[in-house]
Design a protein around this motif. Structure first.
Motif, mmCIF file in Angstrom:
data_model
loop_
_atom_site.group_PDB
_atom_site.id
_atom_site.type_symbol
_atom_site.label_atom_id
_atom_site.label_comp_id
_atom_site.label_asym_id
_atom_site.label_seq_id
_atom_site.Cartn_x
_atom_site.Cartn_y
_atom_site.Cartn_z
ATOM 1 N N HIS A 1 1.207 -0.990 4.375
ATOM 2 C CA HIS A 1 0.741 -2.361 4.640
ATOM 3 C C HIS A 1 1.075 -3.264 3.444
ATOM 4 C CE1 HIS A 1 -1.833 -5.557 6.166
ATOM 5 N NE2 HIS A 1 -2.463 -5.599 5.007
ATOM 6 N N CYS B 1 -0.161 3.537 3.352
ATOM 7 C CA CYS B 1 0.183 3.217 4.753
ATOM 8 C C CYS B 1 1.322 2.207 4.877
ATOM 9 C CB CYS B 1 -1.057 2.709 5.498
ATOM 10 S SG CYS B 1 -1.514 1.006 5.106
ATOM 11 N N CYS C 1 -6.540 -1.734 0.109
ATOM 12 C CA CYS C 1 -5.701 -2.107 1.252
ATOM 13 C C CYS C 1 -6.606 -2.497 2.420
ATOM 14 C CB CYS C 1 -4.826 -0.913 1.624
ATOM 15 S SG CYS C 1 -3.952 -1.124 3.191
ATOM 16 N N ALA D 1 -5.731 -2.602 5.473
ATOM 17 C CA ALA D 1 -5.405 -1.822 6.674
ATOM 18 C C ALA D 1 -6.038 -0.439 6.646
ATOM 19 C CB ALA D 1 -3.889 -1.703 6.826
ATOM 20 N N CYS D 2 -5.997 0.241 5.494
ATOM 21 C CA CYS D 2 -6.458 1.638 5.468
ATOM 22 C C CYS D 2 -7.519 1.911 4.402
ATOM 23 C CB CYS D 2 -5.268 2.591 5.279
ATOM 24 S SG CYS D 2 -4.645 2.646 3.579
ATOM 25 N N CYS E 1 0.842 -1.192 0.000
ATOM 26 C CA CYS E 1 0.000 0.000 0.000
ATOM 27 C C CYS E 1 0.881 1.248 0.000
ATOM 28 C CB CYS E 1 -0.907 0.001 1.226
ATOM 29 S SG CYS E 1 -1.909 1.493 1.348
HETATM 30 ZN ZN LIG Z 1 -2.985 1.014 3.372
#
Ligand SMILES: [Zn+2]
Length: 139
Positions: A41, A39, A50, A52-53, A36
């Motif tokens: 990830h 972030c 992603c 994560a974000c 990503c």
């Molecule tokens: Zn991310």
């Protein structure tokens, strides 16, 4: 019901829009991970965003191929006729150097060699013109 002929063949993955690039990478002996750009990830399971974000700026980079066995299980009873010639074999959960964990199988040795934290390295098994599978052997 599945026919005896189909049961004797190992099932193969079916690439879709989210995974086509991943499978093309494997054809070229590269295990592509999604990084990503927002972030940092890193994810193995291919998705449009992603996990994560929620960012959409994902960049493919080839994994180093180094990892450790996080967990494993030795299969003694084939899940179907197609796997009878493979038993016993070790199904392994590999923690890649980049962070993601992935399910694969151990190759190049006896499943008895597999232990927790065993250093493993990626290897590629071409099973059809379209599909190459990532597997792991002792580092
Ligand atoms: Zn991310």
């Amino acid at each position: 019901m599945i026919s005896a002929e189909d049961a004797a063949r190992k099932p193969l993955p079916t690439p879709d829009a989210d995974t086509a690039a991943f499978w093309r990478g494997l054809q070229g002996n590269k295990l592509l991970l999604q990084h990503c750009a927002d972030c940092g990830h890193v994810q193995y399971y291919q998705q449009a965003i992603c996990r994560a974000c929620g960012g959409e700026d994902l960049v493919h980079r080839a994994a180093s191929g180094r990892g450790k066995v996080y967990s494993y299980s030795v299969v003694h009873r084939a899940p179907g006729p197609a796997f009878k010639g493979d038993i016993p074999y070790a199904v392994i959960l590999v923690e890649l150097e980049e962070g993601p964990r992935m399910i694969s199988t151990f190759t190049g040795g006896s499943p008895d060699e597999v232990t927790f934290d065993l250093d493993v390295v990626l290897t590629f098994e071409k099973v059809s013109d379209e599909i190459t599978l990532p597997r792991f052997k002792r580092a």
